[in-house]
Design a protein around this motif. Sequence first.
Motif, PDB file in Angstrom:
ATOM      1  N   ASP A 187       0.805  -1.215   0.000  1.00  0.00           N
ATOM      2  CA  ASP A 187       0.000   0.000   0.000  1.00  0.00           C
ATOM      3  C   ASP A 187       0.839   1.267   0.000  1.00  0.00           C
ATOM      4  O   ASP A 187       0.321   2.358  -0.257  1.00  0.00           O
ATOM      5  CB  ASP A 187      -0.912   0.030   1.235  1.00  0.00           C
ATOM      6  N   VAL A 188       2.125   1.187   0.343  1.00  0.00           N
ATOM      7  CA  VAL A 188       2.965   2.373   0.441  1.00  0.00           C
ATOM      8  C   VAL A 188       3.077   3.049  -0.927  1.00  0.00           C
ATOM      9  O   VAL A 188       3.313   2.401  -1.949  1.00  0.00           O
ATOM     10  CB  VAL A 188       4.358   2.016   0.986  1.00  0.00           C
ATOM     11  N   ILE A 189       2.882   4.354  -0.938  1.00  0.00           N
ATOM     12  CA  ILE A 189       2.836   5.131  -2.179  1.00  0.00           C
ATOM     13  C   ILE A 189       4.190   5.814  -2.393  1.00  0.00           C
ATOM     14  O   ILE A 189       4.746   6.417  -1.474  1.00  0.00           O
ATOM     15  CB  ILE A 189       1.717   6.193  -2.093  1.00  0.00           C
ATOM     16  N   THR A 190       4.718   5.700  -3.600  1.00  0.00           N
ATOM     17  CA  THR A 190       5.952   6.387  -3.973  1.00  0.00           C
ATOM     18  C   THR A 190       5.601   7.523  -4.926  1.00  0.00           C
ATOM     19  O   THR A 190       5.135   7.287  -6.042  1.00  0.00           O
ATOM     20  CB  THR A 190       6.940   5.424  -4.650  1.00  0.00           C
TER      21      THR A 190
ATOM     22  N   ARG B 168       8.134   8.492  -0.026  1.00  0.00           N
ATOM     23  CA  ARG B 168       7.352   7.308   0.322  1.00  0.00           C
ATOM     24  C   ARG B 168       6.274   7.737   1.307  1.00  0.00           C
ATOM     25  O   ARG B 168       6.567   8.274   2.377  1.00  0.00           O
ATOM     26  CB  ARG B 168       8.252   6.223   0.916  1.00  0.00           C
ATOM     27  N   ILE B 169       5.025   7.471   0.948  1.00  0.00           N
ATOM     28  CA  ILE B 169       3.884   7.984   1.696  1.00  0.00           C
ATOM     29  C   ILE B 169       3.004   6.816   2.144  1.00  0.00           C
ATOM     30  O   ILE B 169       2.499   6.053   1.327  1.00  0.00           O
ATOM     31  CB  ILE B 169       3.056   8.968   0.832  1.00  0.00           C
ATOM     32  N   GLY B 170       2.833   6.680   3.442  1.00  0.00           N
ATOM     33  CA  GLY B 170       1.912   5.679   3.966  1.00  0.00           C
ATOM     34  C   GLY B 170       0.491   6.211   3.914  1.00  0.00           C
ATOM     35  O   GLY B 170       0.238   7.383   4.243  1.00  0.00           O
ATOM     36  N   PRO B 171      -0.475   5.391   3.500  1.00  0.00           N
ATOM     37  CA  PRO B 171      -1.842   5.888   3.332  1.00  0.00           C
ATOM     38  C   PRO B 171      -2.527   6.263   4.636  1.00  0.00           C
ATOM     39  O   PRO B 171      -3.401   7.128   4.661  1.00  0.00           O
ATOM     40  CB  PRO B 171      -2.565   4.709   2.658  1.00  0.00           C
ATOM     41  N   PHE B 172      -2.128   5.634   5.755  1.00  0.00           N
ATOM     42  CA  PHE B 172      -2.870   5.813   6.995  1.00  0.00           C
ATOM     43  C   PHE B 172      -2.851   7.256   7.485  1.00  0.00           C
ATOM     44  O   PHE B 172      -3.870   7.793   7.942  1.00  0.00           O
ATOM     45  CB  PHE B 172      -2.315   4.879   8.070  1.00  0.00           C
ATOM     46  N   GLU B 173      -1.693   7.916   7.382  1.00  0.00           N
ATOM     47  CA  GLU B 173      -1.609   9.295   7.875  1.00  0.00           C
ATOM     48  C   GLU B 173      -2.519  10.218   7.079  1.00  0.00           C
ATOM     49  O   GLU B 173      -3.169  11.115   7.636  1.00  0.00           O
ATOM     50  CB  GLU B 173      -0.161   9.786   7.807  1.00  0.00           C
ATOM     51  N   VAL B 174      -2.602  10.002   5.764  1.00  0.00           N
ATOM     52  CA  VAL B 174      -3.471  10.833   4.923  1.00  0.00           C
ATOM     53  C   VAL B 174      -4.937  10.537   5.240  1.00  0.00           C
ATOM     54  O   VAL B 174      -5.772  11.447   5.337  1.00  0.00           O
ATOM     55  CB  VAL B 174      -3.171  10.598   3.432  1.00  0.00           C
TER      56      VAL B 174
END
Length: 538
Positions: free
Chosen positions: A437-440, A445-451
Amino acid sequence: MTDYDAERARFRWDVPERFNAVLDIVERRAEQSPDELALVTLRADGSLAASFTFRELNLASRRMGHALAGLGVRKGERLFVMLPRIAEWYVAMLGAIRIGAVPVPGTQQLTSRDIEYRIERSEAVVAITDSDGAVKVDEVAERLPLLAHRIVVGAAPSGAWHAMDALLKQASDGPTPADPTASDDMMLVYFTSGTVSYPKMVAHTQASYGIGHLVTARYWQDLRPGDLLWTLSDTGWAKAAWSKLFGQWSQGATVLEMDLGRPDPELILDTLARQGVTTFCAPPTLYRTLILSDLKRYDLSRLRHCVSAGEPLNPEVIRVWEEGTGGLTVYDGYGQSETVNVIANFRCLPVRSGSMGKPVPGFDVDVVDDSGTPVPVGDEGHIAIRVNPDRPVGLFAGYWRDPDATAAALTNGWYFTGDKARRDEDGYFWFEGRKDDVITSSAYRIGPFEVESALVEHPAVAEAAVVGKDDPVRTQIVTAFVVLSPGTEGSAELVKELQDHVKRLTAPYKYPREIYFVAELPKTVSGKIRRGELRAGL
């Protein structure tokens, strides 16, 4: 648990050579406290369906064990069990486990094709289901030569079925074999959610779930004699074994079950108040729905402990629940079908809003890189459980009949959960997302949970899921799917407002460049968001 560090230091797993979860927990309770309440089941409208003392539940499981043995079911053989949240599910599960047979639970949402796959893969010799499920089984039964017996709760759609109530009436309630299983004999097989591949079979032993879930009930759920625990979980999900079997009874608690259909927030809150529930467990998706109600209308004075698992619980949801219930904190817990509870927030420790908590006593958990080397504090890595030199009891035996998948999950003495997190300087874990699920995006590198957490802090948002969408310039862009709060309508102005809102709460590069308003989010049986399905639709 009053002192976390001291409890971790002195904790030791105690696993006898011979162990049977039904005999060593349920039957022992029936001998020691025969009249204590073990199970209460409610109908869909909240009225009482049945209740069992430990003595009554033990006798019912004996009858089921004798009934199955009378059909020729032997130790180690698998039984496909697909029943709603009713007393018969407990009787079927306990009766099978007490004679060493191996239940394979399934959710009622399974199609005939799903059922065929599970029965064929597990080589189940018995199917136990209700009238609706029996119709599905009949559609595929001719392609399942090993399926020797079919047992139905309710009306049978064909003459191929045994009525469960008739089998129980004819069966003895005398003792079953006194020492049927070793602690490492297989007890349960769960199929994974199958969000990115065909479901795998997760094998648990008598010890891994029968003994392993003692830590789930004792530390995370903080159960005590006299507690009434209600967990909102489908019987086909491993969460049912987490919170509806064995661990709770080992602590002397009573399990409440309700044959819910689609969750009704008002009915759930009314049931909590009317039944005097002391411990409540629900997935984050349900808490997000419950906080939209006027919580102060309900008398929740007997509710003392609330927990959640399935996906991380957003800080905003924790805050609103605490305000609406007069100070009740939701204690997040983490684990998988492959494990018991392995990371949690505990009553003896301060809760850091949004954190997964700390490792459960009996488990050595860390954040590691691809080779299994622990990463520095604050860095993102894999959530991993140490299995060498000592394998913790609450870990699954392996993916049954899939040695390659089992080997792939093990690296240099660690079991890789497939989830990503970071660990702070005080040992708290912070969830970043599934590995896939980690977005690049533009090298970030962006984890979806924080958003997602930032989005649900906006009053217009009830739920949110974030995925990466392929982009020729940035590699991926952050893309959000949003379920709006009741009475709110989507618009271009709201999209801009939500984007600015996320920029204020997180690093600006994390904001969703695209936002889609949807009626609901696709989820697994366990309540986890199917982000792969959302990605596939982009």
